[in-house]
Design a protein around this motif. Sequence first.
Motif, PDB file in Angstrom:
ATOM      1  N   ASP A  13       0.814  -1.215   0.000  1.00 36.58           N
ATOM      2  CA  ASP A  13       0.000   0.000   0.000  1.00 36.58           C
ATOM      3  C   ASP A  13       0.854   1.274   0.000  1.00 36.58           C
ATOM      4  O   ASP A  13       0.662   2.156  -0.839  1.00 36.58           O
ATOM      5  CB  ASP A  13      -0.900  -0.033   1.247  1.00 36.58           C
ATOM      6  N   TYR A  17       0.927   4.289  -2.925  1.00 38.07           N
ATOM      7  CA  TYR A  17       0.364   5.611  -2.663  1.00 38.07           C
ATOM      8  C   TYR A  17       1.430   6.689  -2.450  1.00 38.07           C
ATOM      9  O   TYR A  17       1.273   7.812  -2.931  1.00 38.07           O
ATOM     10  CB  TYR A  17      -0.593   5.560  -1.469  1.00 38.07           C
ATOM     11  N   GLN A  44      -6.255  -4.829  -5.159  1.00 35.35           N
ATOM     12  CA  GLN A  44      -6.221  -4.772  -3.703  1.00 35.35           C
ATOM     13  C   GLN A  44      -4.783  -4.574  -3.248  1.00 35.35           C
ATOM     14  O   GLN A  44      -3.891  -5.302  -3.682  1.00 35.35           O
ATOM     15  CB  GLN A  44      -6.768  -6.073  -3.100  1.00 35.35           C
ATOM     16  N   THR A  45      -4.550  -3.572  -2.427  1.00 31.48           N
ATOM     17  CA  THR A  45      -3.226  -3.369  -1.859  1.00 31.48           C
ATOM     18  C   THR A  45      -3.132  -4.125  -0.533  1.00 31.48           C
ATOM     19  O   THR A  45      -4.135  -4.608  -0.002  1.00 31.48           O
ATOM     20  CB  THR A  45      -2.903  -1.879  -1.634  1.00 31.48           C
ATOM     21  N   GLY A  62      -4.920  -3.542   2.579  1.00 34.28           N
ATOM     22  CA  GLY A  62      -4.706  -2.108   2.439  1.00 34.28           C
ATOM     23  C   GLY A  62      -5.883  -1.475   1.725  1.00 34.28           C
ATOM     24  O   GLY A  62      -6.972  -2.052   1.642  1.00 34.28           O
ATOM     25  N   HIS A  63      -5.645  -0.295   1.187  1.00 35.77           N
ATOM     26  CA  HIS A  63      -6.692   0.423   0.470  1.00 35.77           C
ATOM     27  C   HIS A  63      -6.892  -0.178  -0.915  1.00 35.77           C
ATOM     28  O   HIS A  63      -5.925  -0.559  -1.576  1.00 35.77           O
ATOM     29  CB  HIS A  63      -6.302   1.895   0.305  1.00 35.77           C
ATOM     30  N   PHE A  65      -7.499   0.174  -4.919  1.00 38.98           N
ATOM     31  CA  PHE A  65      -6.989   1.182  -5.848  1.00 38.98           C
ATOM     32  C   PHE A  65      -7.449   0.840  -7.251  1.00 38.98           C
ATOM     33  O   PHE A  65      -7.435  -0.331  -7.654  1.00 38.98           O
ATOM     34  CB  PHE A  65      -5.453   1.206  -5.807  1.00 38.98           C
TER      35      PHE A  65
END
Length: 196
Positions: A13, A17, A44-45, A62-63, A65
């Motif tokens: 992640d 980012y 998917q992170t 993670g977030h 994206f």
Amino acid sequence: MKVLLLAGDFIEDYELYAPLQALEMLGIDVHIICPDKKPGEGIQTALHILEPGRQTYSERPGHPFDITHDFTEAAGNLGQYAGLVVPGGRFPEYQRYDSRVLDIIRAFFKDDRPVAALCHGLQLLAAADVLKGRECSAFPMCKLDVEAAGAKYIDFEAFSKSVHVQGNLVSAPAYPAIGVWLKSFIELLGVKVSVP
């Protein structure tokens, strides 16, 4: 200026980012691509946590994206990119078997354009056979990959300020070094940042 960033499911992640936001802050257009994913399709992170006392990192979601650019279109027009970012995470372990990804990496090295590789991202460079005779850092568990590819592995006691630059390649062991890693990459790109 445009920069290409390779991505895939379970990319780290921070390593997605942080470069994206730092480069955008400088006005650099970052194109994020993934094989077999179209712009707007998600990946998917993962958050890889380096916890004291653990033998290896743990992984948490993670977030999400959304991919920003088309893989095939970017691969067919690599001349538009000033540099390449190769983050880590788990995606390098499976994308290193994708010849299309390896061809992109080889093109940047052939043209001697700046490449920033971090953590497990060096697995992709090793698979692309661009490390022979070089020096680079990577996550410690990737040391064998780096050495098997013919490179000298640069080891650091602490991750936070650890970056190695040789020629067009900026490498670092893990996300705690993102600040110095990006600073070195930005310098290779020829972008001047002045602090009052």
